[in-house]
Write a protein that holds these residues in place. Structure first.
Motif, mmCIF file in Angstrom:
data_model
loop_
_atom_site.group_PDB
_atom_site.id
_atom_site.type_symbol
_atom_site.label_atom_id
_atom_site.label_comp_id
_atom_site.label_asym_id
_atom_site.label_seq_id
_atom_site.Cartn_x
_atom_site.Cartn_y
_atom_site.Cartn_z
ATOM 1 N N PHE A 167 3.489 -3.407 -3.640
ATOM 2 C CA PHE A 167 2.576 -4.198 -2.804
ATOM 3 C C PHE A 167 3.334 -4.919 -1.696
ATOM 4 O O PHE A 167 2.909 -4.941 -0.549
ATOM 5 C CB PHE A 167 1.767 -5.164 -3.662
ATOM 6 N N GLY A 168 4.482 -5.493 -2.023
ATOM 7 C CA GLY A 168 5.291 -6.158 -1.007
ATOM 8 C C GLY A 168 5.934 -5.173 -0.051
ATOM 9 O O GLY A 168 5.981 -5.403 1.163
ATOM 10 N N ILE A 169 6.418 -4.062 -0.582
ATOM 11 C CA ILE A 169 7.094 -3.054 0.240
ATOM 12 C C ILE A 169 6.115 -2.445 1.244
ATOM 13 O O ILE A 169 6.421 -2.316 2.431
ATOM 14 C CB ILE A 169 7.748 -1.990 -0.661
ATOM 15 N N VAL A 170 4.941 -2.098 0.782
ATOM 16 C CA VAL A 170 3.919 -1.540 1.680
ATOM 17 C C VAL A 170 3.478 -2.599 2.691
ATOM 18 O O VAL A 170 3.323 -2.306 3.882
ATOM 19 C CB VAL A 170 2.727 -0.981 0.874
ATOM 20 N N ALA A 171 3.311 -3.833 2.246
ATOM 21 C CA ALA A 171 2.913 -4.908 3.168
ATOM 22 C C ALA A 171 3.935 -5.080 4.284
ATOM 23 O O ALA A 171 3.569 -5.259 5.448
ATOM 24 C CB ALA A 171 2.720 -6.215 2.409
ATOM 25 N N ILE A 172 5.225 -5.001 3.946
ATOM 26 C CA ILE A 172 6.263 -5.129 4.974
ATOM 27 C C ILE A 172 6.100 -4.031 6.013
ATOM 28 O O ILE A 172 6.165 -4.279 7.221
ATOM 29 C CB ILE A 172 7.673 -5.083 4.340
ATOM 30 N N ARG A 173 5.868 -2.798 5.573
ATOM 31 C CA ARG A 173 5.686 -1.689 6.512
ATOM 32 C C ARG A 173 4.456 -1.905 7.389
ATOM 33 O O ARG A 173 4.484 -1.666 8.593
ATOM 34 C CB ARG A 173 5.558 -0.345 5.785
ATOM 35 N N LEU A 174 3.372 -2.355 6.767
ATOM 36 C CA LEU A 174 2.135 -2.557 7.518
ATOM 37 C C LEU A 174 2.245 -3.731 8.496
ATOM 38 O O LEU A 174 1.580 -3.740 9.526
ATOM 39 C CB LEU A 174 0.963 -2.757 6.561
ATOM 40 N N LEU A 175 3.077 -4.709 8.183
ATOM 41 C CA LEU A 175 3.313 -5.821 9.103
ATOM 42 C C LEU A 175 4.272 -5.422 10.223
ATOM 43 O O LEU A 175 4.161 -5.891 11.351
ATOM 44 C CB LEU A 175 3.874 -7.025 8.340
ATOM 45 N N MET A 176 5.209 -4.547 9.900
ATOM 46 C CA MET A 176 6.218 -4.134 10.874
ATOM 47 C C MET A 176 5.621 -3.276 11.993
ATOM 48 O O MET A 176 5.972 -3.444 13.167
ATOM 49 C CB MET A 176 7.333 -3.370 10.169
ATOM 50 N N LEU A 177 4.727 -2.360 11.648
ATOM 51 C CA LEU A 177 4.195 -1.439 12.660
ATOM 52 C C LEU A 177 3.551 -2.156 13.851
ATOM 53 O O LEU A 177 3.904 -1.874 15.000
ATOM 54 C CB LEU A 177 3.217 -0.452 12.031
ATOM 55 N N PRO A 178 2.590 -3.068 13.637
ATOM 56 C CA PRO A 178 2.004 -3.724 14.811
ATOM 57 C C PRO A 178 2.987 -4.625 15.554
ATOM 58 O O PRO A 178 2.890 -4.775 16.772
ATOM 59 C CB PRO A 178 0.822 -4.523 14.248
ATOM 60 N N ALA A 179 3.950 -5.192 14.837
ATOM 61 C CA ALA A 179 4.949 -6.032 15.498
ATOM 62 C C ALA A 179 5.843 -5.192 16.410
ATOM 63 O O ALA A 179 6.155 -5.596 17.536
ATOM 64 C CB ALA A 179 5.776 -6.777 14.448
ATOM 65 N N VAL A 180 6.265 -4.019 15.936
ATOM 66 C CA VAL A 180 7.060 -3.109 16.776
ATOM 67 C C VAL A 180 6.208 -2.628 17.951
ATOM 68 O O VAL A 180 6.686 -2.565 19.091
ATOM 69 C CB VAL A 180 7.610 -1.925 15.955
#
Length: 195
Positions: A167-180
């Motif tokens: 849950f945390g690992i996927v959340a990090i990816r999902l937060l990273m994409l829009p930030a990038v």
């Protein structure tokens, strides 16, 4: 992302876990890759909170204060190895570890040994950043993570860990994409205005 081979197939062709996320970014692929490689994941407050929460849940030793740094620089400093790279197109990093440990130690494995690595009770993890230009200054940016256990004991431990950690690992990816995406599009807008 395109009809060609996926960069991670060479290193983990049959993963126990595979997570892939993509977004479209209105900027050239080489710029997107540069921004992504230099992006400081922990500049996103929610990502910092996820790392903090993992430390508390696993009772990990407190990490030393960190300096802002790009994802490639930070993961290499943690022990991840560079497995493959095509500048402006993709980068693949990987390591062997026991992710269920509170204080995970990542060990780089040579690219030519990665797919056949078999040290007992380890998990191989590889991740990629990928950019494919799909139109003039329009890029499909993807991030993929794969993991495979080296034996049955590691697989049991990893599955137990993955049940809650994903849950945390996927959340990090999902937060990273829009930030990038925001960072790349803002940088591209600045570069275009200077022309």
């Amino acid at each position: 992302m395109d009809a060609g081979p996926v960069p991670l197939d060479r290193f983990i062709p049959h993963p126990d876990v595979r997570e892939r996320f993509e977004t479209t970014i209105r900027a050239p692929a080489d710029l997107v890759m540069e921004v992504a490689a230099q992006f400081d994941m922990q500049s996103v407050p929610a990502v910092r909170m996820i790392f903090w929460l993992r430390e508390r849940l696993t009772r990990a030793a407190r990490s030393a204060p960190r300096k802002p740094q790009g994802i490639l620089e930070e993961t290499r400093a943690l022990g991840w190895g560079l497995l493959a790279e095509q500048p402006g197109r993709f980068v693949v990093c990987g390591a062997a570890c026991q992710p269920w440990q509170a204080n995970v130690e990542f060990s780089a494995v040579a690219p030519d040994r990665f797919a056949t690595y078999a040290e007992r009770c380890k998990v191989l993890i590889a991740w990629s950043l990928e950019a494919t230009e799909i139109g003039p200054a329009v890029t499909r940016f993807g991030q993929e993570t794969r993991a495979v256990a080296t034996d049955g004991q590691a697989r049991i431990r990893f599955r137990r860990y993955w049940r809650w950690a994903r849950f945390g690992i996927v959340a990090i990816r999902l937060l990273m994409l829009p930030a990038v995406r925001r960072a790349a599009e803002e940088r591209w807008a600045v570069e275009r205005s200077r022309r």
